[in-house]
Design a protein around this motif. Structure first.
Motif, mmCIF file in Angstrom:
data_model
loop_
_atom_site.group_PDB
_atom_site.id
_atom_site.type_symbol
_atom_site.label_atom_id
_atom_site.label_comp_id
_atom_site.label_asym_id
_atom_site.label_seq_id
_atom_site.Cartn_x
_atom_site.Cartn_y
_atom_site.Cartn_z
ATOM 1 N N THR A 1 0.846 -1.195 0.000
ATOM 2 C CA THR A 1 0.000 0.000 0.000
ATOM 3 C C THR A 1 0.879 1.243 0.000
ATOM 4 O O THR A 1 1.287 1.736 1.054
ATOM 5 C CB THR A 1 -0.936 0.008 1.219
ATOM 6 O OG1 THR A 1 -1.687 -1.213 1.231
ATOM 7 C CG2 THR A 1 -1.906 1.178 1.169
ATOM 8 N N THR B 1 -1.030 2.703 -5.084
ATOM 9 C CA THR B 1 -2.144 1.893 -4.596
ATOM 10 C C THR B 1 -3.236 2.771 -4.002
ATOM 11 O O THR B 1 -4.437 2.579 -4.277
ATOM 12 C CB THR B 1 -1.649 0.901 -3.545
ATOM 13 O OG1 THR B 1 -0.586 0.116 -4.093
ATOM 14 C CG2 THR B 1 -2.770 -0.024 -3.105
ATOM 15 N N GLN C 1 -7.219 3.428 -5.017
ATOM 16 C CA GLN C 1 -8.310 3.278 -4.052
ATOM 17 C C GLN C 1 -9.150 4.553 -3.954
ATOM 18 O O GLN C 1 -10.377 4.496 -3.824
ATOM 19 C CB GLN C 1 -7.730 2.905 -2.693
ATOM 20 C CG GLN C 1 -7.094 1.520 -2.651
ATOM 21 C CD GLN C 1 -6.427 1.218 -1.322
ATOM 22 O OE1 GLN C 1 -6.384 2.064 -0.425
ATOM 23 N NE2 GLN C 1 -5.905 0.007 -1.189
ATOM 24 N N ALA D 1 -13.027 4.999 -4.675
ATOM 25 C CA ALA D 1 -13.910 5.550 -3.645
ATOM 26 C C ALA D 1 -14.747 6.710 -4.167
ATOM 27 O O ALA D 1 -15.849 6.958 -3.675
ATOM 28 C CB ALA D 1 -13.088 5.995 -2.443
#
Length: 291
Positions: A239, A243, A247, A251
């Motif tokens: 992460t 990454t 995300q 989102a």
């Protein structure tokens, strides 16, 4: 003899000058060639300005959706945390690789033939293999935990990724050390031998101190490369900034107009971090230039 014979077959009149004069090459002007363009700090600031100016133009979402600029500002602290993790991985990989690379480079200069062969083979393998292949190799072959004296020590993905990035750093630093030592004139070794220095004393007290300024610019160049390569850790599940960028994009609903601003922000962070290193490396090369 008439005038046409004196002027040549074509009959064109040419200035002959005085009888004893010799033909000379007339002066001519060399055409000017403009030097190639080079990146300067102003180009980085222009890139920042264009990004800031272009972000409001991407605010084409629905009435309730945030504009791309607002999304970037909203998630900037999280993304910068991921970028700091990229920097931490690069620093740790560089420290481990440098320590191992110095030893490997000196092993390639050892007197023992077997040790030189082993060190040379390891350097060539890790130096000429794609970094992503080494990363996969370490991630999937190193266990997720080890047992030391009955104590279980976990090895998270970021630790294995750091070790994977340190392998090509080790090989490149080893080659830098070997080349720097070889670049020192042999008279330095001969002078040290005449003063009754041992080989180890000569290497550590005379040769290596002279090699520092020769090794520093290429060493910084390797660090710049490893800092940019840390984004490959996202492929194996670490992460980090790339990454987190994916995300954040998911989102926010995966809106197409957010793709360029979010990943452009990541690009801008790495550029602003690596470009000063590149300029500093070029300055050190000019300062430490050996003649």
């Amino acid at each position: 003899m008439n005038a046409s014979d004196r002027n040549g077959p074509g009959g064109d009149a040419r200035p002959t000058g005085r009888p004893g004069d010799l033909p000379v090459l007339l002066p001519f002007e060399i055409p000017y060639t403009a030097p190639p363009a080079r990146l300067r700090p102003i180009h980085g600031w222009l890139l920042c300005g264009l990004t800031i100016v272009a972000l409001p133009a991407w605010a084409q979402g629905g009435a309730a959706a945030l504009s791309p600029l607002e999304v970037v500002v909203k998630w900037a602290p999280l993304l910068l945390t991921g970028f700091a993790f990229n920097v931490a991985i690069s620093l740790m990989a560089m420290a481990i690789g440098t320590a191992a690379g110095i030893g490997l480079g000196l092993a390639m200069l050892a007197e023992g033939r077997v040790l030189r062969r082993i060190a040379w083979s390891a350097t060539q393998v890790f130096r000429n293999v794609p970094w992503l292949v080494l990363l996969f190799f370490v991630m999937f072959l190193v266990p997720f935990q080890v047992t030391v004296f009955g104590l279980r020590v976990p090895l998270p993905d970021w630790v294995k990724a750091t070790f994977g990035f340190s392998l090509p750093v080790m090989a490149n630093v080893a080659e830098i050390v070997r080349g720097a030592v070889r670049s020192v004139p042999n008279t330095q070794w001969e002078a040290a031998e005449s003063l009754a220095f041992t080989r180890r004393q000569t290497l550590w007290r005379i040769i290596l101190p002279q090699c520092v300024k020769r090794m520093l610019p290429p060493w910084m160049n390797v660090y710049s490369l490893i800092a940019m390569a840390t984004v490959q850790a996202s492929i194996v599940g670490v992460t980090e900034m790339l990454t987190l960028t994916g995300q954040v994009h998911a989102a926010e609903g995966g809106r197409p107009e957010l793709f360029a601003p979010l990943y452009g922000f990541a690009l801008l962070c790495f550029f602003l971090y690596c470009y000063p290193i590149d300029r500093l490396t070029a300055g050190l090369e000019r300062r430490f230039e050996t003649r």
